[in-house]
Every structure is written in structure tokens, then in C-alpha cells.
Design a protein around this motif. Structure first.
Motif, PDB file in Angstrom:
ATOM      1  N   MET A 349       0.840  -1.208   0.000  1.00 31.22           N
ATOM      2  CA  MET A 349       0.000   0.000   0.000  1.00 31.22           C
ATOM      3  C   MET A 349       0.872   1.255   0.000  1.00 31.22           C
ATOM      4  N   ALA A 350       1.838   1.273   0.907  1.00 31.30           N
ATOM      5  CA  ALA A 350       2.660   2.472   1.050  1.00 31.30           C
ATOM      6  C   ALA A 350       3.469   2.743  -0.211  1.00 31.30           C
ATOM      7  N   ARG A 351       4.059   1.687  -0.792  1.00 28.34           N
ATOM      8  CA  ARG A 351       4.953   1.921  -1.936  1.00 28.34           C
ATOM      9  C   ARG A 351       4.199   2.510  -3.124  1.00 28.34           C
ATOM     10  N   ARG A 352       2.956   2.101  -3.336  1.00 27.10           N
ATOM     11  CA  ARG A 352       2.213   2.592  -4.501  1.00 27.10           C
ATOM     12  C   ARG A 352       1.691   4.015  -4.300  1.00 27.10           C
ATOM     13  N   ILE A 353       1.689   4.491  -3.051  1.00 30.32           N
ATOM     14  CA  ILE A 353       1.242   5.867  -2.821  1.00 30.32           C
ATOM     15  C   ILE A 353       2.429   6.828  -2.850  1.00 30.32           C
ATOM     16  N   VAL A 354       3.529   6.466  -2.156  1.00 22.12           N
ATOM     17  CA  VAL A 354       4.635   7.428  -2.080  1.00 22.12           C
ATOM     18  C   VAL A 354       5.773   7.100  -3.049  1.00 22.12           C
ATOM     19  N   GLY A 355       5.867   5.849  -3.501  1.00 19.04           N
ATOM     20  CA  GLY A 355       7.060   5.419  -4.235  1.00 19.04           C
ATOM     21  C   GLY A 355       7.041   5.709  -5.720  1.00 19.04           C
ATOM     22  N   ALA A 356       8.035   5.114  -6.399  1.00 18.42           N
ATOM     23  CA  ALA A 356       8.301   5.460  -7.809  1.00 18.42           C
ATOM     24  C   ALA A 356       7.264   4.915  -8.780  1.00 18.42           C
ATOM     25  N   ALA A 357       6.724   3.745  -8.530  1.00 19.23           N
ATOM     26  CA  ALA A 357       5.794   3.130  -9.493  1.00 19.23           C
ATOM     27  C   ALA A 357       4.398   3.107  -8.878  1.00 19.23           C
ATOM     28  N   LYS A 358       3.532   3.941  -9.433  1.00 17.66           N
ATOM     29  CA  LYS A 358       2.227   4.121  -8.798  1.00 17.66           C
ATOM     30  C   LYS A 358       1.156   3.290  -9.511  1.00 17.66           C
ATOM     31  N   VAL A 359      -0.101   3.448  -9.060  1.00 17.03           N
ATOM     32  CA  VAL A 359      -1.198   2.686  -9.670  1.00 17.03           C
ATOM     33  C   VAL A 359      -2.266   3.649 -10.187  1.00 17.03           C
ATOM     34  N   THR A 360      -2.859   3.277 -11.316  1.00 18.62           N
ATOM     35  CA  THR A 360      -3.848   4.167 -11.943  1.00 18.62           C
ATOM     36  C   THR A 360      -5.121   4.288 -11.104  1.00 18.62           C
ATOM     37  N   ASP A 361      -5.408   3.280 -10.271  1.00 18.09           N
ATOM     38  CA  ASP A 361      -6.599   3.367  -9.403  1.00 18.09           C
ATOM     39  C   ASP A 361      -6.595   4.721  -8.667  1.00 18.09           C
ATOM     40  N   ILE A 362      -5.423   5.099  -8.189  1.00 21.34           N
ATOM     41  CA  ILE A 362      -5.309   6.314  -7.385  1.00 21.34           C
ATOM     42  C   ILE A 362      -4.878   7.497  -8.270  1.00 21.34           C
ATOM     43  N   GLN A 363      -3.905   7.248  -9.163  1.00 17.72           N
ATOM     44  CA  GLN A 363      -3.317   8.355  -9.924  1.00 17.72           C
ATOM     45  C   GLN A 363      -4.294   9.035 -10.872  1.00 17.72           C
ATOM     46  N   THR A 364      -5.308   8.296 -11.346  1.00 17.77           N
ATOM     47  CA  THR A 364      -6.242   8.916 -12.297  1.00 17.77           C
ATOM     48  C   THR A 364      -7.389   9.647 -11.585  1.00 17.77           C
ATOM     49  N   LEU A 365      -7.380   9.653 -10.262  1.00 17.86           N
ATOM     50  CA  LEU A 365      -8.366  10.466  -9.530  1.00 17.86           C
ATOM     51  C   LEU A 365      -7.952  11.937  -9.612  1.00 17.86           C
ATOM     52  N   ALA A 366      -8.929  12.816  -9.681  1.00 19.46           N
ATOM     53  CA  ALA A 366      -8.619  14.256  -9.663  1.00 19.46           C
ATOM     54  C   ALA A 366      -7.896  14.565  -8.352  1.00 19.46           C
ATOM     55  N   PRO A 367      -6.893  15.464  -8.398  1.00 24.14           N
ATOM     56  CA  PRO A 367      -6.093  15.728  -7.186  1.00 24.14           C
ATOM     57  C   PRO A 367      -6.917  16.028  -5.946  1.00 24.14           C
ATOM     58  N   ALA A 368      -8.037  16.714  -6.118  1.00 19.71           N
ATOM     59  CA  ALA A 368      -8.827  17.103  -4.939  1.00 19.71           C
ATOM     60  C   ALA A 368      -9.362  15.887  -4.183  1.00 19.71           C
ATOM     61  N   VAL A 369      -9.637  14.797  -4.898  1.00 14.44           N
ATOM     62  CA  VAL A 369     -10.090  13.588  -4.191  1.00 14.44           C
ATOM     63  C   VAL A 369      -8.932  12.601  -3.987  1.00 14.44           C
ATOM     64  N   ARG A 370      -7.956  12.664  -4.906  1.00  9.58           N
ATOM     65  CA  ARG A 370      -6.801  11.749  -4.770  1.00  9.58           C
ATOM     66  C   ARG A 370      -6.118  11.965  -3.416  1.00  9.58           C
ATOM     67  N   GLU A 371      -6.026  13.216  -3.032  1.00  4.40           N
ATOM     68  CA  GLU A 371      -5.391  13.552  -1.751  1.00  4.40           C
ATOM     69  C   GLU A 371      -5.995  12.721  -0.613  1.00  4.40           C
ATOM     70  N   HIS A 372      -7.318  12.639  -0.587  1.00  4.07           N
ATOM     71  CA  HIS A 372      -7.984  11.924   0.518  1.00  4.07           C
ATOM     72  C   HIS A 372      -7.801  10.409   0.392  1.00  4.07           C
ATOM     73  N   ALA A 373      -7.876   9.936  -0.856  1.00  5.16           N
ATOM     74  CA  ALA A 373      -7.686   8.497  -1.074  1.00  5.16           C
ATOM     75  C   ALA A 373      -6.267   8.096  -0.677  1.00  5.16           C
ATOM     76  N   ALA A 374      -5.279   8.880  -1.102  1.00  7.24           N
ATOM     77  CA  ALA A 374      -3.874   8.567  -0.798  1.00  7.24           C
ATOM     78  C   ALA A 374      -3.639   8.584   0.707  1.00  7.24           C
ATOM     79  N   ARG A 375      -4.214   9.581   1.370  1.00 11.06           N
ATOM     80  CA  ARG A 375      -4.026   9.685   2.829  1.00 11.06           C
ATOM     81  C   ARG A 375      -4.617   8.462   3.524  1.00 11.06           C
ATOM     82  N   ALA A 376      -5.809   8.076   3.086  1.00 10.04           N
ATOM     83  CA  ALA A 376      -6.473   6.933   3.726  1.00 10.04           C
ATOM     84  C   ALA A 376      -5.684   5.638   3.498  1.00 10.04           C
ATOM     85  N   VAL A 377      -5.143   5.463   2.298  1.00 12.08           N
ATOM     86  CA  VAL A 377      -4.367   4.240   2.026  1.00 12.08           C
ATOM     87  C   VAL A 377      -3.097   4.233   2.899  1.00 12.08           C
ATOM     88  N   LEU A 378      -2.467   5.384   3.034  1.00 10.11           N
ATOM     89  CA  LEU A 378      -1.266   5.425   3.895  1.00 10.11           C
ATOM     90  C   LEU A 378      -1.628   5.114   5.351  1.00 10.11           C
TER      91      LEU A 378
END
Ligand code: SR1
Ligand code: MG
Length: 412
Positions: A349-378
Motif C-alpha cells: 500500500m505504502a509503496r504505490r502511494i509514495v514510491g516510484a511506481a504508482k497505480v492508476t486506481d489512485i493516480q487517475t483520480l482528480a487531485p482534490a479527491v486523490r489527496e484523501h484516497a492517498a491519505r487513507a491508504v497510507l
């Protein structure tokens, strides 16, 4: 030619390449190729789908001597194609129904030719599109159990096991995992990246001594627990799904591919990787306001785990040594693997949020909602790192993770 002295495949030279390989020329008319397209969407290799005028097709995958994601600045052994070919053969032996068919392995050009699964969809894409492939998670669990049993000392002769461990060493690709998955989420070497709004979350992760200690344990297990041949990179981008035509029963065809990271490692690393990917899919749904779907995505953890443990128990009857490995041992092992799966899911979970190789599930969310999704996954990652030793049922995992993901809903 490169320093590695092999020619890269191109849409122009592929017809000649096929003509030069009798095993491939038998399957497809190299003099009548009507389509040749590069479709690789992974981080490492090039992948072509080649079709002839009769509608016959196949896939050619070639390893480059570097990481495709970054280019020549990150050299990487093309031997990974050989690792993948070997693993595909072994996976096919353990579970032919769920493994992509290998047609030909060319160790000189680092090419593997496989069946074309164009009628399938990459599972991550399907999940991102809101599709529900019922039964797919269960089948992935069955696949992991069959591979684990067939390639471990539970299911094979100990001398064969020793040889298999020696033959499947994959230190170059394992090093990628050791660095990107276990070390770098907390110890950035300049490859990490998050939204500015998530910088405090990434800092909190790196400063979480419980998380760091857990990653140390996970990394040691990954590097030393040669339990079975594992896929090594079993995320939802390494699985193809297709709706199966089985009357009224909702069912899916499932094929696992891309095992270039395969080696003898901890079985729970594969299980945990998929747990983490269900977490991303669930976080995405939650961020998009699809709460019922978010629950469904997380429930796939139960499906996978049940497929895994039911299949493993069935296979247990055929174990090599039934003296000390009795049914109590089987239950102990399953419990151990569930806890370790939670630990490895934390890392994934952590590597795909903060690390070099990410996932489209999260990356294709608009930043305003991605922020919350990323925080929750971390936060879910940290909760798993803190609580993995107290997981006794898959429901414990989904409760732990689900509690963090619901926060996405309250921030909408
Ligand atoms: C440099 S390779 C980055 C990632 O892509 C692969 O899919 C693996 O997950 C690896 O960690
Ligand atoms: Mg891959």
C-alpha cells in the motif's frame, strides 16, 4: 545492437523475426501480418500483439536491458525474460487453467511468445471502469494456493525443492522489490513523489517507527523465506479477466501473467499484494462516492482468502510428509500466512502511494479527491504495519483497512 548485443523487436522487424522462429511461424503467417501493435503498459518491457490475415495472433514480449519506465539511466538485466519463461512453465504445471500459455522462449533475444489474451481485460482496468468480475478473486486465491503447494516442500520432493530454489534465483528483480517496496517508502532516495497536500502524510509514514520496524521484518522475510515459487509481482495489473459464459451463474475467466519477478519467497507476499490492490480499488470507489462498490472491492479480500485456504486444505491431503505436518500444522501455516499477508499488504500500500511506481486506481483520480484516497491508504498501511500480528481472520484485515477508508467518504 546494444551493449547486450541483441536486436530489439520493432513493428518493422517482427515479421522477419517470426519467420525465423519455426515454433512461431507455425502459428502465424509471417508473410501476411496485418497488424503489429506495441501495447506494453508495464514499467519494464515492450509487448507487441501480432495478427495475421487469417485472424491468428500472438503476443511477443521482449525485455530491454533497462527499465522502460525510466529509460537507459536505470540498467536492468534482460535475463528477466528467462526468469519469466521458467516461472510461466512452472505456474502452468501447477495451475494450467489460470496461467497464460507460453509458446516459445528465445533466450538470445530475451523474447517470450505467448497466447494473445485480447478478449480479456487487465483486471486493474476493469476495476477502474467499475466492472465486477465475480469469482475472479477466489480464482486468484486458488492459483496462489496451487502454486504454493506444488512448489513448496509440502508438495514436492526435498531434493527437487533444493534444485528449484537454486534454479530460480532472481536477485536483480528482487532488489527492485527490496528497494521500492520495503525501503524507499520510508527512506526516500529521490524517487518518491506525492501531491503537496500529501507531503505531511508521507512524512508521518517515514517517521512512524512501528511502520519502519515492520518493513524491516517484511524485508527480511522476503529475502530469506524461500517457501515456494511465488509470482513476485501479483498486482491487479498482472491478472486478466473476462466474463465467462456459464448460464446464470456470474463467473469470470482469470489468467495470471507477467511473473518476471518470480523467485522462491514468502507465499504471503503474493496474497498481500492482491490485498493491497483491493485496497486501492476500494479507496478509488470511496473517493468517487461509490460506497457500496467500495465495500464490494474490499470484500474481494475474503473471496481471495477463502479461495486460497479452501484450495490449500484440499491439496494438503497429498502432502509429502504427513507425520509432523498434520492438520494442526496446516491450520498454523494458514494463520501465519494471513498475518504475513497483512504485513506485506502494508508495504505494498505504502509503496504505490509514495514510491516510484504508482497505480492508476489512485493516480487517475482528480487531485482534490486523490489527496484523501492517498491519505487513507497510507493510514491503512500504517494500521496494517501496527496490527498484522493480531489478524486472525480476513474480516480482521477488512475491518482494519475499512475503518481508514471510510474517512475518504467524510472528506467528500
Ligand atoms: C522499476 S520496476 C517498478 C515496479 O514495476 C513492476 O511492476 C514492479 O512492481 C516494480 O516494483
Ligand atoms: Mg509487471
Amino acid at each position: 545492437m546494444t551493449a547486450h548485443e541483441y536486436e530489439f523487436l520493432t513493428t518493422e522487424n517482427i515479421p522477419d523475426y517470426i519467420a525465423s522462429q519455426p515454433e512461431l511461424a507455425r502459428r502465424i503467417d509471417s508473410s501476411n501480418i496485418v497488424e503489429c501493435k506495441e501495447v506494453g503498459d508495464g514499467n519494464l518491457n515492450v509487448v507487441f500483439i501480432v495478427t495475421d490475415g487469417n485472424g491468428e495472433s500472438l503476443v511477443l514480449k521482449q525485455s530491454l536491458p533497462y527499465v522502460r519506465m525510466t529509460g537507459e539511466g536505470w540498467p536492468m538485466t534482460p535475463e528477466r525474460a528467462n526468469r519469466e519463461a521458467h516461472a510461466l512453465a512452472r505456474q502452468y504445471g501447477a495451475d494450467p487453467v489460470h496461467t497464460v500459455s507460453l509458446f516459445k522462449h528465445d533466450p538470445d533475444r530475451y523474447v517470450i511468445a505467448m497466447e494473445d489474451l485480447s478478449s480479456y481485460t487487465v483486471w486493474r482496468t476493469a476495476l477502474n471502469n467499475g466492472e465486477r468480475h465475480e469469482g475472479a478473486a477466489r480464482q486468484v486465491g486458488e492459483f496462489v494456493a496451487r502454486l504454493a503447494f506444488a512448489t513448496s516442500v509440502y508438495g514436492m520432493d526435498r531434493f527437487d525443492y533444493a534444485q528449484a530454489v537454486a534454479e530460480t534465483q532472481n536477485p536483480d528483480l528482487c532488489t527492485i522489490t527490496e528497494d521500492l517496496v520495503f525501503t524507499e517508502p520510508a527512506f526516500d532516495i529521490g524517487r518518491n513523489e506525492v501531491l503537496p497536500a500529501n507531503e505531511p502524510d508521507a512524512r508521518a509514514l517515514a517517521e512512524d517507527s512501528i511502520f519502519v520496524a515492520a518493513m524491516g521484518q517484511a524485508k527480511f522475510m522476503f529475502m530469506t523465506h524461500a517457501e515456494a515459487l511465488i509470482h513476485g509481482d501479483l498486482h491487479t495489473g498482472s491478472v486478466m479477466v473476462r466474463q465467462a459464459n456459464q448460464g446464470e451463474l456470474a463467473s469470470s475467466d482469470v489468467r495470471v501473467f507477467d511473473p518476471e519477478f518470480a523467485f522462491y519467497g514468502p507465499v504471503a507476499f503474493d496474497v498481500g499484494a492482491v490485498f493491497a490492490n483491493f485496497t486501492f480499488a476500494s479507496a478509488r470507489a470511496r473517493a468517487l462516492g461509490e460506497d457500496e462498490r467500495a465495500q464490494w472491492c474490499l470484500d474481494q479480500v475474503h473471496e481471495l482468502w477463502e479461495g486460497f485456504e479452501v484450495t490449500f486444505r484440499e491439496l494438503w491431503a497429498g502432502r509429502e510428509n504427513p507425520t509432523v505436518w498434520d492438520s494442526a500444522h496446516c491450520e498454523w501455516q494458514l494463520g501465519q500466512w494471513l498475518r504475513e499477508s497483512t504485513l506485506f499488504a502494508s508495504a505494498k500500500m505504502a509503496r504505490r502511494i509514495v514510491g516510484a511506481a504508482k497505480v492508476t486506481d489512485i493516480q487517475t483520480l482528480a487531485p482534490a479527491v486523490r489527496e484523501h484516497a492517498a491519505r487513507a491508504v497510507l493510514r491503512a498501511s500504517r494500521a496494517c504495519a501496527a496490527g498484522w500480528q493480531d489478524i486472525h481472520a480476513s474480516a480482521d484485515f477488512t475491518r482494519l483497512v475499512g475503518d481508514e477508508l471510510t474517512a475518504i467518504g467524510t472528506s467528500r
